[in-house]
Design a protein around this motif. Structure first.
Motif, PDB file in Angstrom:
ATOM      1  N   THR A   1       0.826  -1.211   0.000  1.00 13.89           N
ATOM      2  CA  THR A   1       0.000   0.000   0.000  1.00 13.89           C
ATOM      3  C   THR A   1       0.856   1.255   0.000  1.00 13.89           C
TER       4      THR A   1
ATOM      5  N   LEU B   1       2.687   1.948  -3.365  1.00 16.09           N
ATOM      6  CA  LEU B   1       1.831   2.544  -4.393  1.00 16.09           C
ATOM      7  C   LEU B   1       1.733   4.053  -4.204  1.00 16.09           C
ATOM      8  N   TYR B   2       1.474   4.484  -2.975  1.00 20.31           N
ATOM      9  CA  TYR B   2       1.386   5.917  -2.705  1.00 20.31           C
ATOM     10  C   TYR B   2       2.735   6.605  -2.906  1.00 20.31           C
TER      11      TYR B   2
ATOM     12  N   TRP C   1       5.011   5.792  -5.193  1.00 21.39           N
ATOM     13  CA  TRP C   1       5.195   5.990  -6.634  1.00 21.39           C
ATOM     14  C   TRP C   1       4.305   7.110  -7.165  1.00 21.39           C
ATOM     15  N   ILE C   2       3.093   7.209  -6.652  1.00 26.18           N
ATOM     16  CA  ILE C   2       2.207   8.297  -7.082  1.00 26.18           C
ATOM     17  C   ILE C   2       2.781   9.646  -6.655  1.00 26.18           C
ATOM     18  N   GLY C   3       3.253   9.733  -5.426  1.00 21.93           N
ATOM     19  CA  GLY C   3       3.870  10.971  -4.951  1.00 21.93           C
ATOM     20  C   GLY C   3       5.120  11.323  -5.734  1.00 21.93           C
TER      21      GLY C   3
ATOM     22  N   ALA D   1       5.727  10.523  -8.877  1.00 24.31           N
ATOM     23  CA  ALA D   1       5.331  10.978 -10.210  1.00 24.31           C
ATOM     24  C   ALA D   1       4.829  12.419 -10.186  1.00 24.31           C
ATOM     25  N   VAL D   2       4.034  12.750  -9.193  1.00 21.86           N
ATOM     26  CA  VAL D   2       3.506  14.115  -9.100  1.00 21.86           C
ATOM     27  C   VAL D   2       4.632  15.111  -8.826  1.00 21.86           C
TER      28      VAL D   2
END
Length: 75
Positions: free
Chosen positions: A45, A48-49, A51-53, A55-56
């Motif tokens: 979990t 995933l967060y 990688w999203i952070g 990318a942003v």
């Protein structure tokens, strides 16, 4: 001051946004490693967060780079 010098100064100032992005990416991964170290069961979990952070945060650096390049070559 001539126009060429102003373009160089503007591009340098626009590139400062990449410094904050580098600091942000470092914070994201440092906190991800610390969190997984404390609770290994939450790795999927949290990863995933992370990688999203990432990318942003990198998108902000790319926007700063594009603005700097536009100031150098298109303005």
């Amino acid at each position: 001051m001539d126009a060429e010098a102003a373009k160089m100064i503007g591009a340098g100032l626009a590139a400062i946004g990449m410094i904050g992005s580098g600091i942000g990416v470092g914070n994201i991964w440092a906190n991800l490693i610390a969190t997984v170290g404390r609770n290994p069961a939450a790795k999927s979990t949290v990863e995933l967060y992370g990688w999203i952070g990432f990318a942003v945060t990198e998108a902000i650096a790319l926007f700063a780079l594009v603005v700097a390049l536009i100031l150098l070559f298109a303005a």
